[in-house]
Every structure is written in C-alpha cells, then in structure tokens.
Scaffold this active site. Sequence first.
Site, PDB file in Angstrom:
ATOM      1  N   HIS A  66      -2.015   7.902   6.964  1.00 35.04           N
ATOM      2  CA  HIS A  66      -1.081   8.816   6.297  1.00 35.04           C
ATOM      3  C   HIS A  66      -1.805  10.088   5.830  1.00 35.04           C
ATOM      4  O   HIS A  66      -1.247  11.188   5.877  1.00 35.04           O
ATOM      5  CB  HIS A  66      -0.436   8.139   5.084  1.00 35.04           C
ATOM      6  CG  HIS A  66       0.713   7.229   5.421  1.00 35.04           C
ATOM      7  ND1 HIS A  66       1.847   7.665   6.058  1.00 35.04           N
ATOM      8  CD2 HIS A  66       0.911   5.906   5.182  1.00 35.04           C
ATOM      9  CE1 HIS A  66       2.696   6.648   6.207  1.00 35.04           C
ATOM     10  NE2 HIS A  66       2.146   5.561   5.689  1.00 35.04           N
ATOM     11  N   GLY A 112       0.832  -1.197   0.000  1.00 36.24           N
ATOM     12  CA  GLY A 112       0.000   0.000   0.000  1.00 36.24           C
ATOM     13  C   GLY A 112       0.861   1.239   0.000  1.00 36.24           C
ATOM     14  O   GLY A 112       2.044   1.204   0.361  1.00 36.24           O
ATOM     15  N   CYS A 123       6.724   0.514   7.317  1.00 33.82           N
ATOM     16  CA  CYS A 123       6.277   1.612   6.457  1.00 33.82           C
ATOM     17  C   CYS A 123       7.435   2.050   5.564  1.00 33.82           C
ATOM     18  O   CYS A 123       8.572   2.110   6.016  1.00 33.82           O
ATOM     19  CB  CYS A 123       5.830   2.770   7.342  1.00 33.82           C
ATOM     20  SG  CYS A 123       5.186   4.172   6.459  1.00 33.82           S
ATOM     21  N   LEU A 124       7.118   2.373   4.304  1.00 34.50           N
ATOM     22  CA  LEU A 124       8.158   2.893   3.409  1.00 34.50           C
ATOM     23  C   LEU A 124       8.779   4.168   3.975  1.00 34.50           C
ATOM     24  O   LEU A 124       9.936   4.464   3.716  1.00 34.50           O
ATOM     25  CB  LEU A 124       7.542   3.230   2.044  1.00 34.50           C
ATOM     26  CG  LEU A 124       7.099   2.068   1.165  1.00 34.50           C
ATOM     27  CD1 LEU A 124       6.424   2.612  -0.077  1.00 34.50           C
ATOM     28  CD2 LEU A 124       8.287   1.194   0.791  1.00 34.50           C
ATOM     29  N   GLN A 159       2.958  10.274   1.177  1.00 34.86           N
ATOM     30  CA  GLN A 159       4.287   9.656   1.305  1.00 34.86           C
ATOM     31  C   GLN A 159       5.226  10.099   0.186  1.00 34.86           C
ATOM     32  O   GLN A 159       6.441   9.929   0.310  1.00 34.86           O
ATOM     33  CB  GLN A 159       4.178   8.126   1.302  1.00 34.86           C
ATOM     34  CG  GLN A 159       3.594   7.566   2.588  1.00 34.86           C
ATOM     35  CD  GLN A 159       3.551   6.057   2.552  1.00 34.86           C
ATOM     36  OE1 GLN A 159       2.640   5.485   1.962  1.00 34.86           O
ATOM     37  NE2 GLN A 159       4.528   5.403   3.149  1.00 34.86           N
ATOM     38  N   HIS A 217      -3.864   1.729   7.793  1.00 33.67           N
ATOM     39  CA  HIS A 217      -2.504   2.276   7.804  1.00 33.67           C
ATOM     40  C   HIS A 217      -2.388   3.419   6.779  1.00 33.67           C
ATOM     41  O   HIS A 217      -1.845   4.482   7.077  1.00 33.67           O
ATOM     42  CB  HIS A 217      -1.516   1.147   7.467  1.00 33.67           C
ATOM     43  CG  HIS A 217      -0.075   1.567   7.369  1.00 33.67           C
ATOM     44  ND1 HIS A 217       0.880   1.146   8.261  1.00 33.67           N
ATOM     45  CD2 HIS A 217       0.581   2.364   6.480  1.00 33.67           C
ATOM     46  CE1 HIS A 217       2.059   1.667   7.921  1.00 33.67           C
ATOM     47  NE2 HIS A 217       1.894   2.412   6.838  1.00 33.67           N
ATOM     48  N   GLU A 218      -2.930   3.194   5.572  1.00 27.68           N
ATOM     49  CA  GLU A 218      -2.790   4.206   4.510  1.00 27.68           C
ATOM     50  C   GLU A 218      -3.640   5.438   4.800  1.00 27.68           C
ATOM     51  O   GLU A 218      -3.211   6.568   4.573  1.00 27.68           O
ATOM     52  CB  GLU A 218      -3.154   3.609   3.143  1.00 27.68           C
ATOM     53  CG  GLU A 218      -2.311   2.400   2.711  1.00 27.68           C
ATOM     54  CD  GLU A 218      -0.806   2.615   2.825  1.00 27.68           C
ATOM     55  OE1 GLU A 218      -0.343   3.771   2.798  1.00 27.68           O
ATOM     56  OE2 GLU A 218      -0.080   1.607   2.957  1.00 27.68           O
TER      57      GLU A 218
HETATM   58 ZN   LIG Z   1       3.127   3.747   5.741  1.00 31.05          ZN
END
Ligand SMILES: [Zn+2]
Lengths: 173, 167
Positions: B142, B47, B96-97, B52, B138-139
């Site tokens: 963000h 995702g 997470c990225l 991000q 989670h997304e």
């Molecule tokens: Zn993330």
Amino acid sequence: MSSWYLLTLVGKDRPGIVAGVTTALYKMGANLGEASMVQLGGNFTIMVLAQYKGTEKELSEFILPVAKKFDLRLHIDSVLEPKHQTSLPDVRITVYGADRSGIVAEATTALANAGLNILNLESDVGGGPNSIYILIIEGTADKGIDALQKVLDDLARDKKLETRLSPIDTLIG
Amino acid sequence: MAILDILVYPDPRLKQISDPVTKFDSALKDFIRDLNETMLAGPGCVGIAAPQVGYFDRIVIVDLSSKPKNPNHGKLVLVNPVIVEASGSNIGREGCLSVPDYTGNIARAKKITLTAQDEEGNEHSYQMKGFEARVVQHEIDHLDGLLFLDRLVCRRSELFPRQNYAE
Ligand SMILES: [Zn+2]
C-alpha cells in the site's frame, strides 16, 4: 429489467474465440459477470454469466452466428442474479498419484462424507508416459479440518495417493 | 480518537507512493491512534496502511494478536518499514479494506527480515514468516501504491506448487 444468463460454449480450441464471443456479447449490450474460460485437452470451454435486457431467444439468436463461426456448441440457461463469492474457501486440498480411473470419485466421495463442500476443483494430467493425476480442490470444511485430514490420511494409506491439506486463512488488510 | 474514512478502489490515491516519516511528534502518535481504531473497526482486519485513509506517510499497523495459531509479534506499529531480505514463496488468500467483497490468491515471500521504526523513532529489526510476513508485505505494498489486485495469480498456476523447488 434485465435478466441473468449462464452461457456455455464449447468447441475445438483455436485463436480468437474469447475475443469473438465477448465482442459479440458486448455489441448486443450484454454485461458480463464472472467467467471461466479454459482449455481442456484440445478443447476450449467458456462458461460466462451475462446480464442482458432481452429474452433467452434473442440472446441465442445474437450469439449463434459467432458460435457457428468458431464451431462452438452453445447452451444458455436462465439464472438468478449472481452473488459475489457467497462462501469463502477455508481449506485447500491437493491429491495426486499415478493416473488410474477412480481417483476423483474416491477422493471427492470420502471428502464429501467428511464435510467438504467443494467451491473449486481443478485437475490435470502430467508426467509423460507414467502419467500423474493431479487434483486441486478449494472448499469449506463444514465438519472441521481434522475430519478432512483423517480422510486424506486414509486415502494416502489405502489408495496410494499423495495428499496435502492447507488451511486457507484469508488476510484482510 | 476517530475512525477514519477508508479509500476504496478505484480511488486513484490508492496508487500514490507514500513519503518517509521524518517527524516523530505528538501529531504522529494521534494519527497512529486513529489508524489503529480504524483497523479495529474493520471486520476481521489484521493490518492497515496509512494511505488507505488518505494519509501518504510510510506507516502501517499489523495486529495478529487475534491469530495465536500463527507465530507472530502481536500488534506492531511499523514506521518507514523496509524488507531487507525475503525468501521462499507461498500462495495465500487475501482481501483488503480498500477492495470490498473480493478475495484472491496471491504469491508472497514465506520469510522476511524487516527493519522499521516505532512511533518514537527507535529502529527495530524483525524476522517474520508465514501469515505475519504476508500481512506485512500486503501493507508495505500500500505504501508503494500497490494493491493485492496487482499481484493476483491464475488459479491454475497453483497446480504445480513451485515453492517446493525454491527452498
Ligand atoms: Zn489492503
């Protein structure tokens, strides 16, 4: 060049231990890494990685006064530079049952034979007069999840324990 | 098409709240294509959210097509997603990225009902559970300037798994 040390401090719990110990480390220029600080029974245990420019002897001399102040036993090991989360757990296992001796030994021996590499184990006793022993384990299933599930089913049947296995699927997003 | 740069904590822009998408034009589609390519370039990534990559519009992509064991809708582009209902609670591990080299245990709702628009602006409603519901939560975090670090649970708090009572 600075080295890494693993400090262990153990003693009867009382307020101010964490602040006292970490302030002493900070004041002497030590840089903290991963730490476990937890109450076990009425005791307080600290295991902390610290990076420090001086020798083990100097570190010990700096920390001893604060250890004495809080009545903590101090142990220092020189260690290699730590890596962060070198292996990720892929399985979480819960085992509980009426408290008796041998639960941890039986469960972890059977699981080790089935390929479990333990990364984190926490156990607790609860339940009042008829106490319950509870184990929570995170680790990697080196021989696959099915092998662990079989062992847990055997433990449940033969040792009267409640067992649960959940795969840990780490989300990256 | 391009792989976009990922903002990494402590970049303060990760704490910014994103704005609703109002224009469903070709620029939006181009951006979604780049966002998708960026997600696919992240190892194991399922995702991604627009903020991000420093784009503060309410757009996320989730793609669980590589996880057939978990029930899921495959790849979804979610524009202006809103969780309208959530129930249950589950602890799972997240990374997470935008937070490299760290994963932690996070409590999330087990089941969610979600409304969102697609890249054409059509409204959809989804029922999700388990891993897919976790990824979407989670997304969406963000979009609201929250990282999984804001929701870490103490390892010992898992000792008595309370989700059994919540059901
Ligand atoms: Zn993330």
